[in-house]
Design a protein around this motif. Structure first.
Motif, mmCIF file in Angstrom:
data_model
loop_
_atom_site.group_PDB
_atom_site.id
_atom_site.type_symbol
_atom_site.label_atom_id
_atom_site.label_comp_id
_atom_site.label_asym_id
_atom_site.label_seq_id
_atom_site.Cartn_x
_atom_site.Cartn_y
_atom_site.Cartn_z
ATOM 1 N N CYS A 173 -10.113 -2.956 0.943
ATOM 2 C CA CYS A 173 -9.170 -2.321 0.008
ATOM 3 C C CYS A 173 -8.072 -3.243 -0.505
ATOM 4 O O CYS A 173 -7.360 -2.899 -1.431
ATOM 5 C CB CYS A 173 -8.538 -1.092 0.671
ATOM 6 S SG CYS A 173 -9.745 0.207 1.032
ATOM 7 N N TYR A 174 -7.898 -4.410 0.095
ATOM 8 C CA TYR A 174 -6.842 -5.318 -0.348
ATOM 9 C C TYR A 174 -7.270 -6.759 -0.225
ATOM 10 O O TYR A 174 -8.279 -7.084 0.288
ATOM 11 C CB TYR A 174 -5.530 -5.093 0.417
ATOM 12 C CG TYR A 174 -5.664 -4.923 1.893
ATOM 13 C CD1 TYR A 174 -5.764 -6.028 2.733
ATOM 14 C CD2 TYR A 174 -5.704 -3.662 2.471
ATOM 15 C CE1 TYR A 174 -5.891 -5.877 4.096
ATOM 16 C CE2 TYR A 174 -5.830 -3.489 3.825
ATOM 17 C CZ TYR A 174 -5.934 -4.611 4.639
ATOM 18 O OH TYR A 174 -6.059 -4.453 5.999
ATOM 19 N N GLN A 220 -7.607 4.231 -2.748
ATOM 20 C CA GLN A 220 -7.473 4.075 -4.195
ATOM 21 C C GLN A 220 -7.465 2.605 -4.616
ATOM 22 O O GLN A 220 -7.711 2.289 -5.773
ATOM 23 C CB GLN A 220 -6.211 4.781 -4.693
ATOM 24 C CG GLN A 220 -6.327 6.283 -4.632
ATOM 25 C CD GLN A 220 -5.014 7.007 -4.904
ATOM 26 O OE1 GLN A 220 -3.939 6.430 -4.836
ATOM 27 N NE2 GLN A 220 -5.117 8.293 -5.193
ATOM 28 N N MET A 221 -7.213 1.704 -3.669
ATOM 29 C CA MET A 221 -7.211 0.269 -3.940
ATOM 30 C C MET A 221 -8.598 -0.357 -3.759
ATOM 31 O O MET A 221 -8.796 -1.519 -4.093
ATOM 32 C CB MET A 221 -6.208 -0.426 -3.007
ATOM 33 C CG MET A 221 -4.776 -0.004 -3.228
ATOM 34 S SD MET A 221 -3.668 -0.612 -1.941
ATOM 35 C CE MET A 221 -3.797 -2.377 -2.147
ATOM 36 N N ILE A 248 0.869 -1.176 0.000
ATOM 37 C CA ILE A 248 0.000 0.000 0.000
ATOM 38 C C ILE A 248 0.904 1.224 0.000
ATOM 39 O O ILE A 248 1.538 1.534 1.016
ATOM 40 C CB ILE A 248 -0.932 0.009 1.232
ATOM 41 C CG1 ILE A 248 -1.781 -1.265 1.239
ATOM 42 C CG2 ILE A 248 -1.796 1.267 1.239
ATOM 43 C CD1 ILE A 248 -2.373 -1.613 2.565
ATOM 44 N N HIS A 288 -3.586 6.259 -0.498
ATOM 45 C CA HIS A 288 -3.149 5.087 -1.274
ATOM 46 C C HIS A 288 -4.101 3.920 -1.026
ATOM 47 O O HIS A 288 -4.458 3.190 -1.958
ATOM 48 C CB HIS A 288 -1.728 4.678 -0.899
ATOM 49 C CG HIS A 288 -0.683 5.627 -1.360
ATOM 50 N ND1 HIS A 288 -0.349 5.805 -2.685
ATOM 51 C CD2 HIS A 288 0.107 6.483 -0.656
ATOM 52 C CE1 HIS A 288 0.598 6.716 -2.785
ATOM 53 N NE2 HIS A 288 0.885 7.146 -1.572
#
Length: 95
Positions: free
Chosen positions: A94-95, A49-50, A8, A46
Motif C-alpha cells: 500500500c505504500y 485506498q493507497m 496514511i 485509508h
C-alpha cells in the motif's frame, strides 16, 4: 538514500520500516478470524485506498476488516465487503 516518509490518513511515519512495524503489530494483536476494531478499521480504510489495486480490493465497498490466514500459513488483513465477498491485501503493497 534518505528515508522516505509515509503518510496514511492522520498517521505519519518517518520511514517505511516504521509503518511496517506499526501494521505488523496491529496484525498480530488479533487472533485469526477476528474482526478489527472500528479505530483500526478507520486506519486500514485509508491504507487500502493507497493500494495499487484499491478499486479491485475495495470492490462494492468496505463493511469491515478481519485478520485471516494467507498463503503458506501467514496472516494478513482481509477486506470484508458490503456484498459479502472478501479480499485479502498486504499492508506492504500500500505504500
Amino acid at each position: 538514500m534518505p528515508a522516505k516518509p509515509v503518510k496514511i490518513g492522520t498517521l505519519s511515519f518517518s520511514k517505511k520500516g516504521d509503518a511496517n512495524e506499526f501494521f505488523r503489530k496491529m496484525l498480530y494483536k488479533y487472533e485469526l478470524g477476528d474482526k478489527v476494531t472500528d479505530g483500526d478499521a478507520e486506519i486500514l480504510t485509508h491504507l487500502v485506498q493507497m493500494h495499487s489495486e484499491a478499486t479491485e480490493k475495495i470492490g462494492a465497498g468496505i463493511e469491515s476488516f478481519s485478520v485471516r490466514t494467507a498463503d503458506y500459513g501467514t496472516r494478513c488483513f482481509w477486506v470484508n465487503r458490503i456484498d459479502g465477498t472478501t479480499e485479502r491485501f498486504s499492508f506492504r503493497a500500500c505504500y
